[in-house]
Design an enzyme around this catalytic site. Sequence first.
Site, PDB file in Angstrom:
ATOM      1  N   LYS A 102      29.385  47.674  80.162  1.00  0.00           N
ATOM      2  CA  LYS A 102      29.408  47.100  78.814  1.00  0.00           C
ATOM      3  C   LYS A 102      28.813  45.712  78.881  1.00  0.00           C
ATOM      4  O   LYS A 102      28.811  45.078  79.941  1.00  0.00           O
ATOM      5  CB  LYS A 102      30.847  47.025  78.301  1.00  0.00           C
ATOM      6  N   ASP A 107      26.674  48.253  69.746  1.00  0.00           N
ATOM      7  CA  ASP A 107      28.122  48.140  69.510  1.00  0.00           C
ATOM      8  C   ASP A 107      28.252  47.197  68.311  1.00  0.00           C
ATOM      9  O   ASP A 107      27.285  47.048  67.544  1.00  0.00           O
ATOM     10  CB  ASP A 107      28.845  47.583  70.757  1.00  0.00           C
TER      11      ASP A 107
HETATM   12  P1  NDP Z   1      29.580  47.432  63.399  1.00  0.00           P
HETATM   13  O1  NDP Z   1      29.147  46.062  63.748  1.00  0.00           O
HETATM   14  O2  NDP Z   1      28.600  48.371  62.811  1.00  0.00           O
HETATM   15  O3  NDP Z   1      30.809  47.355  62.381  1.00  0.00           O
HETATM   16  C1  NDP Z   1      31.984  46.692  62.700  1.00  0.00           C
HETATM   17  C2  NDP Z   1      32.904  46.680  61.487  1.00  0.00           C
HETATM   18  O4  NDP Z   1      34.157  46.146  61.899  1.00  0.00           O
HETATM   19  C3  NDP Z   1      32.396  45.795  60.361  1.00  0.00           C
HETATM   20  O5  NDP Z   1      32.827  46.299  59.131  1.00  0.00           O
HETATM   21  C4  NDP Z   1      33.078  44.460  60.683  1.00  0.00           C
HETATM   22  O6  NDP Z   1      33.260  43.631  59.555  1.00  0.00           O
HETATM   23  C5  NDP Z   1      34.414  44.906  61.230  1.00  0.00           C
HETATM   24  N1  NDP Z   1      34.901  43.909  62.208  1.00  0.00           N
HETATM   25  C6  NDP Z   1      34.309  43.505  63.359  1.00  0.00           C
HETATM   26  N2  NDP Z   1      35.022  42.559  63.988  1.00  0.00           N
HETATM   27  C7  NDP Z   1      36.076  42.349  63.202  1.00  0.00           C
HETATM   28  C8  NDP Z   1      37.198  41.481  63.308  1.00  0.00           C
HETATM   29  N3  NDP Z   1      37.354  40.630  64.341  1.00  0.00           N
HETATM   30  N4  NDP Z   1      38.129  41.562  62.331  1.00  0.00           N
HETATM   31  C9  NDP Z   1      37.980  42.425  61.279  1.00  0.00           C
HETATM   32  N5  NDP Z   1      36.938  43.261  61.137  1.00  0.00           N
HETATM   33  C10 NDP Z   1      36.010  43.218  62.071  1.00  0.00           C
HETATM   34  O7  NDP Z   1      30.240  48.025  64.720  1.00  0.00           O
HETATM   35  P2  NDP Z   1      30.524  49.547  65.095  1.00  0.00           P
HETATM   36  O8  NDP Z   1      30.884  50.308  63.875  1.00  0.00           O
HETATM   37  O9  NDP Z   1      29.412  50.017  65.938  1.00  0.00           O
HETATM   38  O10 NDP Z   1      31.801  49.403  66.052  1.00  0.00           O
HETATM   39  C11 NDP Z   1      33.142  49.426  65.549  1.00  0.00           C
HETATM   40  C12 NDP Z   1      34.101  49.751  66.683  1.00  0.00           C
HETATM   41  O11 NDP Z   1      33.778  51.029  67.237  1.00  0.00           O
HETATM   42  C13 NDP Z   1      34.087  48.781  67.872  1.00  0.00           C
HETATM   43  O12 NDP Z   1      35.380  48.711  68.420  1.00  0.00           O
HETATM   44  C14 NDP Z   1      33.157  49.474  68.858  1.00  0.00           C
HETATM   45  O13 NDP Z   1      33.397  49.050  70.196  1.00  0.00           O
HETATM   46  C15 NDP Z   1      33.574  50.916  68.645  1.00  0.00           C
HETATM   47  N6  NDP Z   1      32.607  51.918  69.089  1.00  0.00           N
HETATM   48  C16 NDP Z   1      31.333  51.951  68.571  1.00  0.00           C
HETATM   49  C17 NDP Z   1      30.448  52.930  68.980  1.00  0.00           C
HETATM   50  C18 NDP Z   1      29.100  53.084  68.347  1.00  0.00           C
HETATM   51  O14 NDP Z   1      28.421  54.072  68.653  1.00  0.00           O
HETATM   52  N7  NDP Z   1      28.658  52.178  67.490  1.00  0.00           N
HETATM   53  C19 NDP Z   1      30.816  53.893  70.030  1.00  0.00           C
HETATM   54  C20 NDP Z   1      32.198  53.833  70.444  1.00  0.00           C
HETATM   55  C21 NDP Z   1      33.025  52.847  70.005  1.00  0.00           C
HETATM   56  P3  NDP Z   1      32.455  42.256  59.432  1.00  0.00           P
HETATM   57  O15 NDP Z   1      31.066  42.646  59.038  1.00  0.00           O
HETATM   58  O16 NDP Z   1      33.183  41.503  58.393  1.00  0.00           O
HETATM   59  O17 NDP Z   1      32.518  41.597  60.790  1.00  0.00           O
END
Ligand code: NDP
Length: 433
Positions: free
Chosen positions: A114, A154
């Site tokens: 990662k 991510d």
């Molecule tokens: P994105 O950046 O596309 O979206 C993240 C979302 O979560 C946004 O809506 C964001 O809101 C919110 N968010 C992020 N940080 C915070 C925080 N500290 N507090 C509140 N809301 C928060 O990321 P992904 O959808 O790709 O990833 C989301 C999760 O899924 C993560 O844990 C990632 O590790 C996991 N994941 C992702 C994979 C993938 O293929 N993308 C695969 C496996 C796991 P805002 O815009 O306001 O920050």
Amino acid sequence: LRRNPGEREFHQAVREVLETLGPVLERHPELAQRRIIELLCEPERQIIFRVPWQDDQGRTRINRAFRVEFNSALGPYKGGLRFHPSVYLGIVKFLGFEQVFKNALTGLPIGGGKGGSDFDPKGRSDAEIMRFCQSLMTELYRHLGEHTDVPAGDIGVGQREIGYLFGQYKRITNRYESGVFTGKGLDWGGSRARREATGYGVVFFTQEMLQAHQDHLEGKTCIVSGSGNVAIYAMEKAMALGARVVACSDSDGVVVDWNGIDLERVKRIKELERGRIRVYAEGKSGVNYLEGGNIWEVPCHVALPCATQNELTADDARALVNNGCLLVAEGANMPCTPEAVRLLRDAGVLFGPAKAVNAGGVATSALEMQQNASRDSWSFAYTESRLREIMAQIHHQSFETAERFGLPGDYVAGANIAGFLRVGRAMASLGLI
Ligand code: NDP
């Protein structure tokens, strides 16, 4: 703890795994003798470097970036890059550690790693994002390779960022090495269904959990935290399978739409305009926007935390239980605190852990690597059918392993043990390396 001071999230992730591995070591003393668990907790390599870049005003900015190459017993290091101001070594290590088990569970030939940076992409221009990605890759490229280390996206890293990173890698190395990145655009080596894979996989796993307990998703009320890549495609598949999704969020607030979330509206705001979820409520009747609100207080049958780590606490778990929630499946990595997990399970809520539930993203990344290696491009339907099979297989393995070790219904133990056995046996076979 003494060896890795201050790495709170890493300690949490390791503790959660270690708590479940006791029964395995009793049955497999050869793994205990070789101290496989201690080896597993120590990354093979950790890279920390500075990323200098220039903002649009010509000022020099300096960020810190990380790549933790955790374990390569099963294949090249594989795992995403995260751009978020909260990123530090403890976050990258927790994510890398989880990734090792998750990738093992997919049954595919991928190790775990990662990376990321404390760079905050919010409010940055396209040109700033490009300069940052190019600077980061100018150091990182020397550690990557399709047989060595293969990053993906991510939080904060989507197809735009992958494009700039891959472009700089290609320029420096003078090699069109498609297999060195996954999550690429369709025109330049990407896989159909990769963008949708994590979210769709979350819902396929949820469906398997419900079916294994003589229930189904159709007609269930569902809430999904976040509104990023995972959340959007979890909502899309849940709706397609007949669930009613009524709430989603971002780090500013929560929208509740009892008529059912209008996903095209969310996609326009989040994917095209890169805006805030509060815009969803503007000019739309029957929608509540709760600035700083708590999504877990919205009554539901199924809750899918898809935003970030430790977003669902013990109080949130209590609210879910009191409102009759039946199932929680982790779309994000480690979104539930350990107390929340305990509370949910004690209350009889079905609980799916991230390692198993969100493995569809990395599994489809491995399918992207297969297509790159054979210079092929599969259809959406075929790739999605492979994803569906893989998720069913991960569910079966987690469910069956828990039963075999006398812990029926314990998906946390089942996933940890099944992942550990695959990677642990491979490590033992490869010798002390
Ligand atoms: P994105 O950046 O596309 O979206 C993240 C979302 O979560 C946004 O809506 C964001 O809101 C919110 N968010 C992020 N940080 C915070 C925080 N500290 N507090 C509140 N809301 C928060 O990321 P992904 O959808 O790709 O990833 C989301 C999760 O899924 C993560 O844990 C990632 O590790 C996991 N994941 C992702 C994979 C993938 O293929 N993308 C695969 C496996 C796991 P805002 O815009 O306001 O920050």
